[in-house]
Design a protein around this motif. Structure first.
Motif, PDB file in Angstrom:
ATOM      1  N   ILE A  51       0.835  -1.201   0.000  1.00  0.00           N
ATOM      2  CA  ILE A  51       0.000   0.000   0.000  1.00  0.00           C
ATOM      3  C   ILE A  51       0.871   1.253   0.000  1.00  0.00           C
ATOM      4  O   ILE A  51       0.585   2.217  -0.710  1.00  0.00           O
ATOM      5  CB  ILE A  51      -0.975  -0.018   1.199  1.00  0.00           C
ATOM      6  N   ARG A  52       1.955   1.245   0.750  1.00  0.00           N
ATOM      7  CA  ARG A  52       2.858   2.391   0.807  1.00  0.00           C
ATOM      8  C   ARG A  52       3.436   2.699  -0.588  1.00  0.00           C
ATOM      9  O   ARG A  52       3.626   3.852  -0.949  1.00  0.00           O
ATOM     10  CB  ARG A  52       3.985   2.129   1.798  1.00  0.00           C
ATOM     11  N   ARG A  53       3.712   1.644  -1.346  1.00  0.00           N
ATOM     12  CA  ARG A  53       4.326   1.831  -2.659  1.00  0.00           C
ATOM     13  C   ARG A  53       3.316   2.151  -3.755  1.00  0.00           C
ATOM     14  O   ARG A  53       3.695   2.593  -4.846  1.00  0.00           O
ATOM     15  CB  ARG A  53       5.080   0.559  -3.059  1.00  0.00           C
ATOM     16  N   LEU A  54       2.043   1.873  -3.492  1.00  0.00           N
ATOM     17  CA  LEU A  54       1.008   2.133  -4.487  1.00  0.00           C
ATOM     18  C   LEU A  54       0.727   3.638  -4.544  1.00  0.00           C
ATOM     19  O   LEU A  54       0.899   4.328  -3.552  1.00  0.00           O
ATOM     20  CB  LEU A  54      -0.254   1.397  -4.066  1.00  0.00           C
ATOM     21  N   PRO A  55       0.275   4.166  -5.699  1.00  0.00           N
ATOM     22  CA  PRO A  55      -0.123   5.569  -5.762  1.00  0.00           C
ATOM     23  C   PRO A  55      -1.102   5.896  -4.637  1.00  0.00           C
ATOM     24  O   PRO A  55      -2.014   5.104  -4.361  1.00  0.00           O
ATOM     25  CB  PRO A  55      -0.804   5.684  -7.127  1.00  0.00           C
ATOM     26  N   LYS A  56      -0.902   7.034  -3.979  1.00  0.00           N
ATOM     27  CA  LYS A  56      -1.722   7.431  -2.817  1.00  0.00           C
ATOM     28  C   LYS A  56      -3.220   7.269  -3.084  1.00  0.00           C
ATOM     29  O   LYS A  56      -3.734   7.723  -4.090  1.00  0.00           O
ATOM     30  CB  LYS A  56      -1.459   8.893  -2.451  1.00  0.00           C
ATOM     31  N   ASN A  57      -3.912   6.617  -2.145  1.00  0.00           N
ATOM     32  CA  ASN A  57      -5.367   6.415  -2.231  1.00  0.00           C
ATOM     33  C   ASN A  57      -5.805   5.783  -3.543  1.00  0.00           C
ATOM     34  O   ASN A  57      -6.929   5.992  -3.984  1.00  0.00           O
ATOM     35  CB  ASN A  57      -6.117   7.733  -2.035  1.00  0.00           C
ATOM     36  N   SER A  58      -4.930   5.046  -4.175  1.00  0.00           N
ATOM     37  CA  SER A  58      -5.294   4.482  -5.474  1.00  0.00           C
ATOM     38  C   SER A  58      -6.244   3.290  -5.323  1.00  0.00           C
ATOM     39  O   SER A  58      -7.004   2.993  -6.223  1.00  0.00           O
ATOM     40  CB  SER A  58      -4.055   4.072  -6.256  1.00  0.00           C
ATOM     41  N   CYS A  59      -6.188   2.621  -4.179  1.00  0.00           N
ATOM     42  CA  CYS A  59      -7.228   1.617  -3.930  1.00  0.00           C
ATOM     43  C   CYS A  59      -7.295   1.215  -2.472  1.00  0.00           C
ATOM     44  O   CYS A  59      -6.384   1.453  -1.682  1.00  0.00           O
ATOM     45  CB  CYS A  59      -7.088   0.407  -4.845  1.00  0.00           C
ATOM     46  N   ASP A  60      -8.417   0.609  -2.125  1.00  0.00           N
ATOM     47  CA  ASP A  60      -8.704   0.234  -0.745  1.00  0.00           C
ATOM     48  C   ASP A  60      -7.868  -0.958  -0.300  1.00  0.00           C
ATOM     49  O   ASP A  60      -7.482  -1.812  -1.093  1.00  0.00           O
ATOM     50  CB  ASP A  60     -10.185  -0.125  -0.651  1.00  0.00           C
ATOM     51  N   GLN A  61      -7.634  -1.037   0.997  1.00  0.00           N
ATOM     52  CA  GLN A  61      -6.876  -2.158   1.542  1.00  0.00           C
ATOM     53  C   GLN A  61      -7.581  -3.491   1.266  1.00  0.00           C
ATOM     54  O   GLN A  61      -6.916  -4.496   0.978  1.00  0.00           O
ATOM     55  CB  GLN A  61      -6.678  -1.947   3.036  1.00  0.00           C
ATOM     56  N   ALA A  62      -8.905  -3.482   1.334  1.00  0.00           N
ATOM     57  CA  ALA A  62      -9.649  -4.716   1.065  1.00  0.00           C
ATOM     58  C   ALA A  62      -9.379  -5.199  -0.352  1.00  0.00           C
ATOM     59  O   ALA A  62      -9.274  -6.400  -0.604  1.00  0.00           O
ATOM     60  CB  ALA A  62     -11.140  -4.491   1.275  1.00  0.00           C
ATOM     61  N   THR A  63      -9.262  -4.253  -1.273  1.00  0.00           N
ATOM     62  CA  THR A  63      -8.972  -4.603  -2.659  1.00  0.00           C
ATOM     63  C   THR A  63      -7.572  -5.206  -2.785  1.00  0.00           C
ATOM     64  O   THR A  63      -7.372  -6.183  -3.508  1.00  0.00           O
ATOM     65  CB  THR A  63      -9.083  -3.355  -3.557  1.00  0.00           C
ATOM     66  N   VAL A  64      -6.637  -4.645  -2.063  1.00  0.00           N
ATOM     67  CA  VAL A  64      -5.276  -5.190  -2.088  1.00  0.00           C
ATOM     68  C   VAL A  64      -5.294  -6.639  -1.613  1.00  0.00           C
ATOM     69  O   VAL A  64      -4.739  -7.525  -2.268  1.00  0.00           O
ATOM     70  CB  VAL A  64      -4.313  -4.345  -1.226  1.00  0.00           C
ATOM     71  N   TYR A  65      -5.963  -6.885  -0.501  1.00  0.00           N
ATOM     72  CA  TYR A  65      -6.051  -8.258   0.002  1.00  0.00           C
ATOM     73  C   TYR A  65      -6.730  -9.169  -1.010  1.00  0.00           C
ATOM     74  O   TYR A  65      -6.284 -10.274  -1.272  1.00  0.00           O
ATOM     75  CB  TYR A  65      -6.822  -8.300   1.326  1.00  0.00           C
ATOM     76  N   ARG A  66      -7.835  -8.679  -1.589  1.00  0.00           N
ATOM     77  CA  ARG A  66      -8.555  -9.518  -2.536  1.00  0.00           C
ATOM     78  C   ARG A  66      -7.699  -9.838  -3.748  1.00  0.00           C
ATOM     79  O   ARG A  66      -7.625 -10.992  -4.202  1.00  0.00           O
ATOM     80  CB  ARG A  66      -9.866  -8.841  -2.939  1.00  0.00           C
ATOM     81  N   CYS A  67      -7.021  -8.833  -4.275  1.00  0.00           N
ATOM     82  CA  CYS A  67      -6.169  -9.067  -5.445  1.00  0.00           C
ATOM     83  C   CYS A  67      -5.052 -10.045  -5.115  1.00  0.00           C
ATOM     84  O   CYS A  67      -4.803 -10.998  -5.868  1.00  0.00           O
ATOM     85  CB  CYS A  67      -5.576  -7.750  -5.929  1.00  0.00           C
ATOM     86  N   LEU A  68      -4.386  -9.824  -4.004  1.00  0.00           N
ATOM     87  CA  LEU A  68      -3.274 -10.702  -3.643  1.00  0.00           C
ATOM     88  C   LEU A  68      -3.743 -12.142  -3.491  1.00  0.00           C
ATOM     89  O   LEU A  68      -3.081 -13.068  -3.952  1.00  0.00           O
ATOM     90  CB  LEU A  68      -2.605 -10.203  -2.362  1.00  0.00           C
ATOM     91  N   ASN A  69      -4.894 -12.336  -2.869  1.00  0.00           N
ATOM     92  CA  ASN A  69      -5.403 -13.693  -2.723  1.00  0.00           C
ATOM     93  C   ASN A  69      -5.705 -14.331  -4.072  1.00  0.00           C
ATOM     94  O   ASN A  69      -5.434 -15.515  -4.281  1.00  0.00           O
ATOM     95  CB  ASN A  69      -6.639 -13.700  -1.826  1.00  0.00           C
ATOM     96  N   GLN A  70      -6.233 -13.543  -4.986  1.00  0.00           N
ATOM     97  CA  GLN A  70      -6.473 -14.068  -6.330  1.00  0.00           C
ATOM     98  C   GLN A  70      -5.150 -14.412  -7.020  1.00  0.00           C
ATOM     99  O   GLN A  70      -5.049 -15.425  -7.705  1.00  0.00           O
ATOM    100  CB  GLN A  70      -7.242 -13.035  -7.166  1.00  0.00           C
ATOM    101  N   PHE A  71      -4.171 -13.572  -6.843  1.00  0.00           N
ATOM    102  CA  PHE A  71      -2.861 -13.834  -7.455  1.00  0.00           C
ATOM    103  C   PHE A  71      -2.244 -15.118  -6.895  1.00  0.00           C
ATOM    104  O   PHE A  71      -1.677 -15.919  -7.637  1.00  0.00           O
ATOM    105  CB  PHE A  71      -1.898 -12.660  -7.223  1.00  0.00           C
ATOM    106  N   VAL A  72      -2.369 -15.286  -5.603  1.00  0.00           N
ATOM    107  CA  VAL A  72      -1.836 -16.503  -4.982  1.00  0.00           C
ATOM    108  C   VAL A  72      -2.599 -17.716  -5.496  1.00  0.00           C
ATOM    109  O   VAL A  72      -2.005 -18.728  -5.871  1.00  0.00           O
ATOM    110  CB  VAL A  72      -1.912 -16.417  -3.440  1.00  0.00           C
ATOM    111  N   GLU A  73      -3.919 -17.565  -5.533  1.00  0.00           N
ATOM    112  CA  GLU A  73      -4.801 -18.636  -6.024  1.00  0.00           C
ATOM    113  C   GLU A  73      -4.374 -19.109  -7.404  1.00  0.00           C
ATOM    114  O   GLU A  73      -4.375 -20.300  -7.705  1.00  0.00           O
ATOM    115  CB  GLU A  73      -6.239 -18.090  -6.062  1.00  0.00           C
ATOM    116  N   SER A  74      -3.995 -18.153  -8.268  1.00  0.00           N
ATOM    117  CA  SER A  74      -3.615 -18.519  -9.630  1.00  0.00           C
ATOM    118  C   SER A  74      -2.094 -18.608  -9.798  1.00  0.00           C
ATOM    119  O   SER A  74      -1.575 -18.554 -10.907  1.00  0.00           O
ATOM    120  CB  SER A  74      -4.205 -17.527 -10.619  1.00  0.00           C
TER     121      SER A  74
END
Lengths: 148, 148
Positions: A51-74
DNA sequence: GTATATTTGCAACTCGCTTGCAAAAAACTT
DNA sequence: AAGTTTTTTGCAAGCGAGTTGCAAATATAC
């Protein structure tokens, strides 16, 4: 896109889109941002790091978790748990399977591109590590659960 | 104390007291109960497992966590994290250092009394496990943190 | 370009685990 | 063995990483 090095940025962007498509994930801004970050910088990163490295307020923490879980899943991304309760994520390059060592005090993390315990520990001692411990767990599907 | 086998129970009780003393921990009912449980049954157990096995309402969950952390601190007990976010505990017998495999589906846990990755994975395949993964992390104190 | 399906942001929630504090139990003292 | 000190316990509230329900926004399909 960087003005100094437009080609490299463009290549990363294209690679990210390709990877997402191959994983059957639709192409969204958060997914592109997170994956390209992991592609450019070598982790393993905590969600906070990401989140620190992402553009400021570019997305919600829940979205980060969801994306990462999908990435791990695949299998696009690999997880490690070097500190209790804190997941870390890094781009999963199957060609370069590796493990990590984290300093118990300063939490500095190094990658170990080898996979034999004793050999690794010898190497770590030569590098000045003390009080070395390892954690090794296996996961699989047992014979009963495999049966039809 | 068991009426059927008073000797064995007594031995465990004495051993538990000895272990607690050696660890500089005062002898309390919760500590005796928890440690003797771990001595008698081979884990690794979650805190929930432990509370279930303890005499009903014999002590608070916070006490269980506190005792287990003290046991780990003084190396009486070893921890593993076979499932994300769930710590497991077992009596730490340094003579029998081992690792575990957990089935991704039924969560059955087996102990592995050997420590060479490839050899272990071959053995697991012969036992019928599929889709085997392992997690190996190292922890130590790095050269910088060792310096005076 | 419009319709359908997917994803996002937000806020509330979950859950393993921890903590502050007063009461209770050990350990220490003589 | 009783009194004093120290440690531990139970309780309830709190913490924090991660998750989830839902309406709005965005991507994909047609």
């Amino acid at each position: 896109m960087s003005i100094l090095n437009p080609k490299k940025e463009l290549l990363t962007e294209l690679k990210v889109i390709e990877l997402l498509k191959r994983a059957n994930l639709s192409i969204t801004a958060p997914r592109k941002n997170i994956l390209s970050l992991l592609l450019k910088e070598h982790g393993p990163f905590t969600v906070e790091d990401i989140i620190r490295r992402l553009p400021k307020n570019s997305c919600d923490q829940a979205t980060v978790y969801r994306c990462l879980n999908q990435f791990v899943e695949s299998s696009l991304v690999a997880t490690t748990f070097l500190e209790k309760d804190i997941a870390r994520f890094e781009f999963n390059d199957p060609e370069h399977h590796h493990h990590h060592i984290i300093c118990k005090i300063c939490k500095k993390i190094e990658s170990l591109h080898d996979c034999l315990i004793d050999k690794i520990e010898q190497g770590l001692k030569k590098k000045g590590y003390q009080d070395i411990e390892h954690r090794l767990e296996f996961f699989g599907i047992c014979a009963q659960c495999t049966k039809p």
